[in-house]
Design a protein around this motif. Structure first.
Motif, PDB file in Angstrom:
ATOM      1  N   ASP A  48       0.833  -1.204   0.000  1.00  0.00           N
ATOM      2  CA  ASP A  48       0.000   0.000   0.000  1.00  0.00           C
ATOM      3  C   ASP A  48       0.870   1.257   0.000  1.00  0.00           C
ATOM      4  O   ASP A  48       0.599   2.224  -0.714  1.00  0.00           O
ATOM      5  CB  ASP A  48      -0.918  -0.027   1.227  1.00  0.00           C
ATOM      6  N   ALA A  49       1.952   1.237   0.794  1.00  0.00           N
ATOM      7  CA  ALA A  49       2.852   2.395   0.852  1.00  0.00           C
ATOM      8  C   ALA A  49       3.565   2.598  -0.486  1.00  0.00           C
ATOM      9  O   ALA A  49       3.726   3.726  -0.954  1.00  0.00           O
ATOM     10  CB  ALA A  49       3.874   2.211   1.976  1.00  0.00           C
ATOM     11  N   LEU A  50       3.988   1.514  -1.125  1.00  0.00           N
ATOM     12  CA  LEU A  50       4.635   1.631  -2.429  1.00  0.00           C
ATOM     13  C   LEU A  50       3.683   2.228  -3.456  1.00  0.00           C
ATOM     14  O   LEU A  50       4.071   3.094  -4.252  1.00  0.00           O
ATOM     15  CB  LEU A  50       5.117   0.246  -2.890  1.00  0.00           C
ATOM     16  N   ALA A  51       2.438   1.766  -3.441  1.00  0.00           N
ATOM     17  CA  ALA A  51       1.464   2.290  -4.403  1.00  0.00           C
ATOM     18  C   ALA A  51       1.178   3.761  -4.139  1.00  0.00           C
ATOM     19  O   ALA A  51       1.106   4.572  -5.069  1.00  0.00           O
ATOM     20  CB  ALA A  51       0.178   1.473  -4.333  1.00  0.00           C
ATOM     21  N   ARG A  52       1.051   4.143  -2.894  1.00  0.00           N
ATOM     22  CA  ARG A  52       0.683   5.521  -2.577  1.00  0.00           C
ATOM     23  C   ARG A  52       1.779   6.511  -2.923  1.00  0.00           C
ATOM     24  O   ARG A  52       1.488   7.684  -3.173  1.00  0.00           O
ATOM     25  CB  ARG A  52       0.331   5.647  -1.095  1.00  0.00           C
ATOM     26  N   THR A  53       3.005   6.063  -2.926  1.00  0.00           N
ATOM     27  CA  THR A  53       4.102   6.970  -3.287  1.00  0.00           C
ATOM     28  C   THR A  53       4.443   6.878  -4.772  1.00  0.00           C
ATOM     29  O   THR A  53       5.345   7.579  -5.233  1.00  0.00           O
ATOM     30  CB  THR A  53       5.361   6.652  -2.463  1.00  0.00           C
ATOM     31  N   GLY A  54       3.745   6.019  -5.491  1.00  0.00           N
ATOM     32  CA  GLY A  54       4.008   5.886  -6.925  1.00  0.00           C
ATOM     33  C   GLY A  54       5.226   5.057  -7.242  1.00  0.00           C
ATOM     34  O   GLY A  54       5.776   5.163  -8.347  1.00  0.00           O
ATOM     35  N   ALA A  55       5.667   4.214  -6.315  1.00  0.00           N
ATOM     36  CA  ALA A  55       6.809   3.326  -6.553  1.00  0.00           C
ATOM     37  C   ALA A  55       6.299   2.068  -7.255  1.00  0.00           C
ATOM     38  O   ALA A  55       6.388   0.950  -6.725  1.00  0.00           O
ATOM     39  CB  ALA A  55       7.506   2.990  -5.238  1.00  0.00           C
ATOM     40  N   TRP A  56       5.776   2.239  -8.457  1.00  0.00           N
ATOM     41  CA  TRP A  56       5.084   1.147  -9.138  1.00  0.00           C
ATOM     42  C   TRP A  56       5.986  -0.028  -9.492  1.00  0.00           C
ATOM     43  O   TRP A  56       5.563  -1.192  -9.335  1.00  0.00           O
ATOM     44  CB  TRP A  56       4.372   1.686 -10.377  1.00  0.00           C
ATOM     45  N   PRO A  57       7.219   0.174  -9.991  1.00  0.00           N
ATOM     46  CA  PRO A  57       8.056  -0.997 -10.271  1.00  0.00           C
ATOM     47  C   PRO A  57       8.313  -1.850  -9.021  1.00  0.00           C
ATOM     48  O   PRO A  57       8.256  -3.072  -9.087  1.00  0.00           O
ATOM     49  CB  PRO A  57       9.346  -0.382 -10.819  1.00  0.00           C
ATOM     50  N   ALA A  58       8.577  -1.193  -7.895  1.00  0.00           N
ATOM     51  CA  ALA A  58       8.799  -1.936  -6.653  1.00  0.00           C
ATOM     52  C   ALA A  58       7.518  -2.631  -6.213  1.00  0.00           C
ATOM     53  O   ALA A  58       7.540  -3.761  -5.715  1.00  0.00           O
ATOM     54  CB  ALA A  58       9.298  -0.992  -5.557  1.00  0.00           C
ATOM     55  N   TRP A  59       6.405  -1.954  -6.395  1.00  0.00           N
ATOM     56  CA  TRP A  59       5.097  -2.548  -6.049  1.00  0.00           C
ATOM     57  C   TRP A  59       4.870  -3.816  -6.868  1.00  0.00           C
ATOM     58  O   TRP A  59       4.475  -4.859  -6.331  1.00  0.00           O
ATOM     59  CB  TRP A  59       4.009  -1.513  -6.305  1.00  0.00           C
ATOM     60  N   LEU A  60       5.134  -3.739  -8.163  1.00  0.00           N
ATOM     61  CA  LEU A  60       4.937  -4.899  -9.026  1.00  0.00           C
ATOM     62  C   LEU A  60       5.904  -6.016  -8.648  1.00  0.00           C
ATOM     63  O   LEU A  60       5.526  -7.197  -8.600  1.00  0.00           O
ATOM     64  CB  LEU A  60       5.136  -4.497 -10.490  1.00  0.00           C
ATOM     65  N   ARG A  61       7.150  -5.646  -8.353  1.00  0.00           N
ATOM     66  CA  ARG A  61       8.135  -6.651  -7.977  1.00  0.00           C
ATOM     67  C   ARG A  61       7.727  -7.343  -6.674  1.00  0.00           C
ATOM     68  O   ARG A  61       7.899  -8.563  -6.518  1.00  0.00           O
ATOM     69  CB  ARG A  61       9.507  -5.997  -7.831  1.00  0.00           C
ATOM     70  N   LEU A  62       7.182  -6.574  -5.752  1.00  0.00           N
ATOM     71  CA  LEU A  62       6.731  -7.160  -4.490  1.00  0.00           C
ATOM     72  C   LEU A  62       5.608  -8.163  -4.730  1.00  0.00           C
ATOM     73  O   LEU A  62       5.601  -9.267  -4.177  1.00  0.00           O
ATOM     74  CB  LEU A  62       6.267  -6.056  -3.541  1.00  0.00           C
ATOM     75  N   LEU A  63       4.650  -7.790  -5.564  1.00  0.00           N
ATOM     76  CA  LEU A  63       3.555  -8.710  -5.870  1.00  0.00           C
ATOM     77  C   LEU A  63       4.068  -9.966  -6.557  1.00  0.00           C
ATOM     78  O   LEU A  63       3.573 -11.071  -6.316  1.00  0.00           O
ATOM     79  CB  LEU A  63       2.504  -8.024  -6.754  1.00  0.00           C
ATOM     80  N   ALA A  64       5.083  -9.792  -7.422  1.00  0.00           N
ATOM     81  CA  ALA A  64       5.644 -10.944  -8.127  1.00  0.00           C
ATOM     82  C   ALA A  64       6.337 -11.910  -7.172  1.00  0.00           C
ATOM     83  O   ALA A  64       6.440 -13.109  -7.456  1.00  0.00           O
ATOM     84  CB  ALA A  64       6.622 -10.476  -9.196  1.00  0.00           C
ATOM     85  N   ALA A  65       6.819 -11.400  -6.039  1.00  0.00           N
ATOM     86  CA  ALA A  65       7.543 -12.239  -5.086  1.00  0.00           C
ATOM     87  C   ALA A  65       6.611 -12.978  -4.129  1.00  0.00           C
ATOM     88  O   ALA A  65       7.071 -13.809  -3.347  1.00  0.00           O
ATOM     89  CB  ALA A  65       8.521 -11.384  -4.283  1.00  0.00           C
TER      90      ALA A  65
END
Length: 782
Positions: free
Chosen positions: A633-650
């Motif tokens: 949620d914090a990654l998405a709210r700050t717009g850190a989309w690549p990290a957000w996607l990588r987290l979901l992939a893991a």
């Protein structure tokens, strides 16, 4: 005083409520009779302070018997019945109405229907009104009947068929609030009493209906229907609760997965109850379920035409009024008629300015269809309550609409001041990461906002170092400096990791901290989970708790605003001074969330093209799911989309689609603002291409989960412009929906989401002017 009224009550351990009740009513009655059935608190003493006659009686398990004991002691011509958790509205108009009723001289009237308004949910955000005979003459022929859900009306009708009249009196009841039901263990008590009574009279319709109502309230619709269906077939209109029986039976069929059966019941009884707005609204909901928007609008026009007549029935607040308007807006949304939907939501807000359901639907509509002026028009024309601005702030941040905050900065000033992290998050969404960090850093050591600021700063660090989207065999890299962004002097929040881990020299190794903290699943704030609850909106909406539900998840419910308060955590280390440890202990759950996410981001990305992915490695910290969701949620709210996607992939297989399906609507609006490459990555995470049509289902995956996963994947394919794949996913979701349930019964109806996906992937669907926005709205309202 002097009206000739005896107040009759039965009580047990009501010290918390009784004084409020008696204080409001003692000046309008001449006598107070209280039958106490075994209090162990100060209830009898409170009653006596108001001059009550207190009779002690052993509890026999029969409410009617206790009620009639209180009636036997009354000495005045009229009797008013209240419960301790009810409040007489002490207004001059109520007093005048009461005086008019008892002095009317209408000998043919033996009692009056009084409106009882029950507050529901967490804090009374929803209300249900009912009419109950609570004011009646003192006559030996008038007595209560029924072991539970006792009533007096039938005894009056036995000798005076027209003996009960309507009136304007109202009583407020808060005994159905969640906290009261839990504290009094009403569910268990009611079930015990009903079953005991049924052992003596197993075929009594009133008891069978009472048992069905208890199953209904518990959400056990199968058991409820087992009783409701035969009762509906047998009971006559004059039973006193027939309209409620019809409504409950239809609703239970809908919740049980058979909207067509529910609609048949509503259609059969609507001519009889043509002025029952709740039943007409249910007809509209069922038509929407079945994809018949124009028919739904017809039902809603009828419901609005009878608004105000719901007082004759057990009715939810807003039926035929702002509730019908909200449903009307939803119907227009499904038709792709944005202007009409906007007008319906605006009309609902004009009717009830604190209708957060209407306000949120309007905000989501504005976000998806690029209609910011829809929000501005409401702001200009209506005086919105504080909660509306809190919801707007929350929604704007979740939906990545920082421009809304800039446009309405003046009106939002007070809310922004109370939520100091919001400006930093908005700057991050605008791409001004350095400014965002400057805005967030001072709050990192704040007692209340520090934990959320810490997590936001960690997310900004991930964004700045550019964690790549998942690619075959690629390592995230650079995780060791994750906490450096929040590291400052010895008093900075960057030291939280070392305080908790008892390792002052390795602040960057947040992953190790996750092994030590956050394992208990303690709540990181009191996030309210009921319709309409209003609290302090957290600047970073996360809840690290047992439910695994983030504050943004909770905010997706009708009218809800979560509360993220100060976070209590325990320091595991003693290397720092006690004061410093205490100051930073609150950050532990957020540190655990960041650490858990870092541990996952360090793992090699899954290999393959999405169709044959190797299972992701488990987190070294074995982090709670809620902690990972908070970090995402914090990654998405700050717009850190690549990290957000990588987290979901893991995440483990199936976890990413589940997380996406559980997102709140506003958060899904935010995903629409992510780069197209991120949405394409999500599609690959959710399976990419669907399996072959003839491939059998895996028995170990429940049909409901498989349907939800197919719906998520199909909608993502639709957003990516891959209509053939989207159609294949839609058909897979349809087959899965119609698969036999765990109990062995085949489902007969597909879900509204699957129905919408099938409609949007049908031949010719793309010709509609509103097609693209309809696809996006399907994603938002999965």
């Amino acid at each position: 005083m002097g009206m000739g009224i005896s107040l009759c009550m039965i009580v047990k351990d009501e010290a918390q409520h009784l004084e409020r009740c008696l204080n409001a009513v003692h000046n309008v009655v001449d006598e107070i009779i209280v039958v106490d059935t075994g209090s162990t608190d100060d209830t009898p003493d409170i009653a006596r302070r108001y001059g009550a006659i207190v009779m002690h009686a052993a509890w026999s398990g029969d409410f009617a018997r206790a009620r009639n004991q209180s009636l036997a002691l009354a000495t005045n011509p009229w009797i008013l019945v209240l419960d301790a958790d009810e409040v007489w509205l002490p207004t001059e108009s109520m007093r005048a109405e009461l005086e008019r009723l008892v002095s009317s001289g209408q000998d043919e009237i033996w009692g009056y229907w009084i409106q009882v308004t029950s507050l529901l949910g967490h804090s009374g955000e929803e209300r249900v009104t009912d009419v109950v005979c609570r004011l009646f003459r003192n006559d030996p022929r008038i007595a209560f009947k029924g072991t539970i859900h006792e009533e007096v009306a039938s005894s009056i009708y036995a000798f005076a068929p027209q003996g009960i009249a309507a009136c304007e009196l109202e009583i407020l009841h808060d005994g159905y609030l969640d906290r009261v039901i839990t504290s009094k263990n009403k569910i268990e008590r009611n079930m015990r009493l009903i079953r005991s009574a049924l052992n003596q009279t197993p075929d009594q319709p009133e008891l069978l209906y009472a048992l069905a109502a208890e199953w209904f309230q518990q959400g056990n619709y199968e058991e409820a229907l087992r009783l409701l269906v035969p009762l509906l077939a047998e009971l006559e209109l004059g039973c006193g609760y027939h309209s409620d029986l019809v409504l409950k039976t239809a609703y239970a069929w809908r919740e049980y997965g058979h909207p067509e059966r529910a609609l048949a019941i509503v259609q059969a009884w609507a001519p009889v109850y043509e002025d029952f707005p709740d039943l007409l609204e249910l007809g509209a909901v069922l038509q929407l379920d079945l994809g018949h928007e124009e028919d739904a609008l017809d039902w809603l026009r009828h419901a609005k035409s009878v608004a105000g007549s719901g007082s004759k029935y057990t009715s939810v607040s807003g039926a035929g009024s702002y509730r019908s308007l909200i449903l009307e807006g939803m119907a227009y949304e499904q038709l792709g008629q944005w202007q009409q939907a906007e007008e319906a939501y605006t009309a609902a807000i004009a009717t009830k300015s604190d209708s957060m359901a209407a306000w949120q639907r309007l905000l989501w509509l504005a976000a998806v269809t690029e209609r910011p002026n829809a929000v501005a028009r409401v702001v200009a024309r209506h005086h919105l309550p504080l909660v509306a601005w809190q919801v707007m702030l929350q929604t704007a941040l979740d939906a990545h609409r920082p421009e809304w905050l800039l446009r309405h900065a003046g009106s939002l000033a007070g809310v922004m001041q109370a939520q100091p992290l919001a400006s930093g998050l908005a700057r991050a969404q605008l791409g001004e990461d350095a400014v965002a960090e400057v805005a967030l850093r001072p709050w990192a050591s704040h007692a209340q906002h520090g934990p959320a600021a810490t997590l936001a700063l960690w997310a900004l660090a991930c964004k700045r170092r550019g964690v790549p989207a998942a690619t075959p065999g690629e390592s995230a890299g650079g995780a060791g400096d994750a906490a450096s962004v929040v590291a400052g002097d010895a008093g900075d929040v960057g030291d939280v990791a070392s305080v908790v881990a008892d390792d002052a020299g390795d602040v960057g190794d947040v992953g190790a901290v996750a092994c030590k903290v956050g394992e208990s699943g303690e709540s990181a704030g009191d996030v309210a989970g009921k319709v309409g609850d209003v609290g302090t909106v957290g600047a970073v909406a996360c809840k690290v708790g047992e439910s695994g539900e983030s504050a943004s998840d909770v905010a997706g419910k009708v009218g809800d605003v979560g509360t993220v308060g100060a976070v209590a955590g325990e320091s595991a280390g003693g290397a720092r001074a006690a004061g410093l440890a205490q100051r930073h202990a609150a950050a532990a759950p957020w540190t655990a969330a960041a650490g858990a996410a870092e541990a996952l981001l360090r793992e090699p990305a899954p290999c393959g093209d999405g169709g044959d992915q190797a299972p992701a490695a488990a987190s070294p910290a074995q982090a709670p799911q809620a902690a990972v969701h908070a970090a995402a949620d914090a990654l998405a709210r700050t717009g850190a989309w690549p990290a957000w996607l990588r987290l979901l992939a893991a995440l483990p297989p199936g976890a990413a689609p589940a997380l996406l399906a559980a997102l709140a609507p506003a958060a899904r609006c935010g995903v629409l603002r992510a780069p197209a490459s991120v949405r394409e990555g999500l599609l690959q995470l959710c399976g990419g291409e669907p399996p072959a049509a003839g491939q059998p289902f895996a028995d170990e995956v429940p049909a409901a989960i498989r349907t939800a996963e197919a719906l998520v994947a199909g909608t993502l394919a639709l957003l990516a412009g891959r209509r053939p794949a989207a159609r294949a996913w839609a058909e897979l979701a349809q087959r899965s929906s119609l698969q036999a349930t765990a109990a062995g019964r085949p489902a007969t109806t597909i879900t509204p989401g699957v129905r919408a996906l099938l409609r949007l992937t049908a031949p010719g669907a793309t010709t509609a002017d509103s097609y693209a926005a309809q696809c996006q709205l399907l994603w938002v309202h999965l």
